[in-house]
Design an enzyme around this catalytic site. Sequence first.
Site: not given
Ligand code: CA2
Length: 151
Positions: A10-11, A18, A23, A79, A82, A103, A105, A112
């Site tokens: 997701p996302n 963003r 990221y 990946n 969340a 896995e 990230h 974090r």
């Molecule tokens: O660090 C990672 O790759 C995560 O898997 C990314 C997830 C986060 O919930 C994990 O804790 C760590 C979030 C992915 C969403 O990515 C976004 C990118 C740009 C704007 C908003 C969200």
Amino acid sequence: MSSILILNGPNLNLLGTREPAVYGLTTLDDVRALCEDTGRQLGLKVDFRQSNHEGVLIDWIHDAGAAHRAGTLLGVVFNAGAYTHTSVALHDAIKGAGVPLVELHISNVHAREPFRHHSYLSPAAVGIVAGFGIDGYVLAMQGLARRASGA
Ligand code: CA2
């Protein structure tokens, strides 16, 4: 040719749009291109996917298990976003499918918020890569390839 499955949860479709401080500025399409390039170097076909839906990800992991048993799939780089921190269902799917899964990230989740420190997926994974930005996808793919070659 053997293949590798790259799953994004997701996302991650928002990557590069963003939160660049966490990221980076790379989009998911850029990550796909990087993985396809890495696949060419490793001699592996790359299947790159993203879904915002837990059940879809579960179905893809089940399919990956069948492909692994058939000898056509080396493993999965996942990946889970969340869902990493919430999903017993994805843990069970990985265990049930029996497919080697790394896995992944982009960020260092342990540096974090505390709610990102626990992963339901880690006990079911063969390895974990975190904190190397999008280069982590390359490292995870190399790790799966080396593991499969017995290196
Ligand atoms: O660090 C990672 O790759 C995560 O898997 C990314 C997830 C986060 O919930 C994990 O804790 C760590 C979030 C992915 C969403 O990515 C976004 C990118 C740009 C704007 C908003 C969200």
